[in-house]
Design a protein around this motif. Structure first.
Motif, PDB file in Angstrom:
ATOM      1  N   SER A 259      55.273  55.843  34.475  1.00  0.00           N
ATOM      2  CA  SER A 259      53.805  55.935  34.159  1.00  0.00           C
ATOM      3  C   SER A 259      53.382  54.519  33.760  1.00  0.00           C
ATOM      4  N   VAL A 260      54.077  53.934  32.688  1.00  0.00           N
ATOM      5  CA  VAL A 260      53.754  52.586  32.287  1.00  0.00           C
ATOM      6  C   VAL A 260      53.657  51.574  33.643  1.00  0.00           C
ATOM      7  N   LYS A 261      54.750  51.546  34.311  1.00  0.00           N
ATOM      8  CA  LYS A 261      54.685  50.775  35.642  1.00  0.00           C
ATOM      9  C   LYS A 261      53.457  51.039  36.505  1.00  0.00           C
ATOM     10  N   ALA A 262      53.156  52.374  36.666  1.00  0.00           N
ATOM     11  CA  ALA A 262      51.998  52.677  37.487  1.00  0.00           C
ATOM     12  C   ALA A 262      50.708  52.146  36.707  1.00  0.00           C
ATOM     13  N   ARG A 263      50.479  51.985  35.628  1.00  0.00           N
ATOM     14  CA  ARG A 263      49.276  51.614  34.938  1.00  0.00           C
ATOM     15  C   ARG A 263      49.292  50.088  34.860  1.00  0.00           C
ATOM     16  N   ASP A 264      50.471  49.509  34.836  1.00  0.00           N
ATOM     17  CA  ASP A 264      50.552  48.144  34.744  1.00  0.00           C
ATOM     18  C   ASP A 264      50.089  47.508  36.276  1.00  0.00           C
ATOM     19  N   ARG A 265      50.902  48.207  37.351  1.00  0.00           N
ATOM     20  CA  ARG A 265      50.498  47.986  38.608  1.00  0.00           C
ATOM     21  C   ARG A 265      48.934  48.102  39.192  1.00  0.00           C
ATOM     22  N   LYS A 266      48.120  49.308  38.303  1.00  0.00           N
ATOM     23  CA  LYS A 266      46.728  49.395  38.690  1.00  0.00           C
ATOM     24  C   LYS A 266      45.890  48.699  38.070  1.00  0.00           C
ATOM     25  N   VAL A 267      46.203  48.078  37.008  1.00  0.00           N
ATOM     26  CA  VAL A 267      45.670  46.905  36.167  1.00  0.00           C
ATOM     27  C   VAL A 267      45.789  45.668  36.989  1.00  0.00           C
ATOM     28  N   ALA A 268      46.947  45.436  37.559  1.00  0.00           N
ATOM     29  CA  ALA A 268      47.097  44.016  38.333  1.00  0.00           C
ATOM     30  C   ALA A 268      46.417  44.206  39.730  1.00  0.00           C
ATOM     31  N   GLY A 269      45.996  45.553  40.305  1.00  0.00           N
ATOM     32  CA  GLY A 269      45.321  45.485  41.350  1.00  0.00           C
ATOM     33  C   GLY A 269      46.104  45.821  42.391  1.00  0.00           C
ATOM     34  N   ASP A 270      47.614  46.187  42.315  1.00  0.00           N
ATOM     35  CA  ASP A 270      48.405  46.479  43.230  1.00  0.00           C
ATOM     36  C   ASP A 270      48.246  48.017  43.496  1.00  0.00           C
ATOM     37  N   VAL A 271      47.235  48.588  44.128  1.00  0.00           N
ATOM     38  CA  VAL A 271      46.959  49.827  44.473  1.00  0.00           C
ATOM     39  C   VAL A 271      48.202  50.719  45.062  1.00  0.00           C
ATOM     40  N   GLU A 272      48.777  50.146  45.923  1.00  0.00           N
ATOM     41  CA  GLU A 272      49.759  50.827  46.762  1.00  0.00           C
ATOM     42  C   GLU A 272      51.094  50.846  45.764  1.00  0.00           C
ATOM     43  N   ALA A 273      51.496  49.883  44.920  1.00  0.00           N
ATOM     44  CA  ALA A 273      52.847  50.151  44.193  1.00  0.00           C
ATOM     45  C   ALA A 273      52.449  50.895  43.207  1.00  0.00           C
ATOM     46  N   ALA A 274      51.177  50.799  42.547  1.00  0.00           N
ATOM     47  CA  ALA A 274      50.545  51.925  41.628  1.00  0.00           C
ATOM     48  C   ALA A 274      50.851  53.294  42.196  1.00  0.00           C
TER      49      ALA A 274
ATOM     50  N   ALA B  93      35.834  52.755  47.945  1.00  0.00           N
ATOM     51  CA  ALA B  93      37.215  52.593  47.835  1.00  0.00           C
ATOM     52  C   ALA B  93      37.856  53.867  46.966  1.00  0.00           C
ATOM     53  N   SER B  94      39.172  54.187  47.549  1.00  0.00           N
ATOM     54  CA  SER B  94      39.536  55.326  47.105  1.00  0.00           C
ATOM     55  C   SER B  94      39.761  55.404  45.469  1.00  0.00           C
ATOM     56  N   ALA B  95      39.606  56.582  44.890  1.00  0.00           N
ATOM     57  CA  ALA B  95      39.907  56.633  43.521  1.00  0.00           C
ATOM     58  C   ALA B  95      41.241  55.786  43.187  1.00  0.00           C
ATOM     59  N   PRO B  96      41.387  55.217  42.175  1.00  0.00           N
ATOM     60  CA  PRO B  96      42.789  54.673  41.682  1.00  0.00           C
ATOM     61  C   PRO B  96      43.599  55.723  41.277  1.00  0.00           C
ATOM     62  N   PRO B  97      45.065  55.394  41.434  1.00  0.00           N
ATOM     63  CA  PRO B  97      45.883  56.332  41.223  1.00  0.00           C
ATOM     64  C   PRO B  97      46.098  56.691  39.985  1.00  0.00           C
ATOM     65  N   ARG B  98      46.290  58.182  39.643  1.00  0.00           N
ATOM     66  CA  ARG B  98      46.509  58.625  38.107  1.00  0.00           C
ATOM     67  C   ARG B  98      47.896  58.249  37.948  1.00  0.00           C
ATOM     68  N   ASP B  99      47.899  57.676  36.429  1.00  0.00           N
ATOM     69  CA  ASP B  99      49.532  57.172  35.942  1.00  0.00           C
ATOM     70  C   ASP B  99      50.052  58.415  35.357  1.00  0.00           C
ATOM     71  N   HIS B 100      49.474  59.463  34.990  1.00  0.00           N
ATOM     72  CA  HIS B 100      49.944  60.481  34.244  1.00  0.00           C
ATOM     73  C   HIS B 100      50.941  60.244  32.711  1.00  0.00           C
ATOM     74  N   LEU B 101      50.070  59.487  32.287  1.00  0.00           N
ATOM     75  CA  LEU B 101      50.561  58.726  30.948  1.00  0.00           C
ATOM     76  C   LEU B 101      50.766  59.751  29.965  1.00  0.00           C
ATOM     77  N   ILE B 102      49.682  60.720  29.748  1.00  0.00           N
ATOM     78  CA  ILE B 102      49.508  61.676  28.739  1.00  0.00           C
ATOM     79  C   ILE B 102      50.729  62.648  28.932  1.00  0.00           C
ATOM     80  N   TRP B 103      50.610  63.096  30.024  1.00  0.00           N
ATOM     81  CA  TRP B 103      51.729  64.066  30.450  1.00  0.00           C
ATOM     82  C   TRP B 103      53.189  63.427  30.220  1.00  0.00           C
ATOM     83  N   SER B 104      53.651  62.273  30.660  1.00  0.00           N
ATOM     84  CA  SER B 104      54.895  61.472  30.283  1.00  0.00           C
ATOM     85  C   SER B 104      55.080  61.451  28.777  1.00  0.00           C
TER      86      SER B 104
END
Length: 134
Positions: free
Chosen positions: A60-75, A29-40
């Motif tokens: 960044s917070v939305k991307a992390r939430d979507r990644k945790v929820a499993g929605d990789v496309e939205a993340a 499976a492709s690597a999960p998308p980066r959320d760039h939270l530290i940079w933000s």
């Protein structure tokens, strides 16, 4: 029973048949998308140009939430937006002060040259001696 001819069980193998099973390469499976939270967070605290750092933090917070929820496309979408806003905030916070400093330096140089050229105009003295009246 005639055993003069060789039987099939004991025939030497003249052809080496290969097992032609298909080769399957499984790509993980492709690597999960980066959320760039530290940079933000860094852009929000130190380089919050036109609130772009705060907007990047929200994505960044939305991307992390979507990644945790499993929605990789939205993340992936939110991560891309966060990266864009972070790049804009960083560029704006670095480039604009450099541009302002360059304008100040060139302005000061121009004014000093102008002052040197006009020093003769301001140091002109009127001669009020009586010798010219005679």
């Amino acid at each position: 029973m005639d055993t003069s001819y060789p039987r099939e069980d004991y025939l030497p193998m003249t052809s080496h048949k290969r097992d032609l099973s298909p080769t399957v390469v499984t790509v993980g499976a492709s690597a999960p998308p980066r959320d760039h939270l530290i940079w933000s967070i860094f852009n929000t605290i130190y380089m919050n140009f036109c609130c772009l750092g705060f907007v990047a933090l929200a994505f960044s917070v939305k991307a992390r939430d979507r990644k945790v929820a499993g929605d990789v496309e939205a993340a992936q979408r939110f991560s891309s937006k966060a990266r864009c806003y972070n790049a804009l905030a960083t560029a704006g916070s670095v480039v604009l002060p450099l541009l302002l400093a360059a304008l100040v330096v060139t302005g000061v140089l121009h004014l000093s040259k102008l002052a040197q050229d006009s020093v003769g105009f301001f140091s002109y003295q009127f001669n009020t001696s009586d010798d010219e009246d005679k």
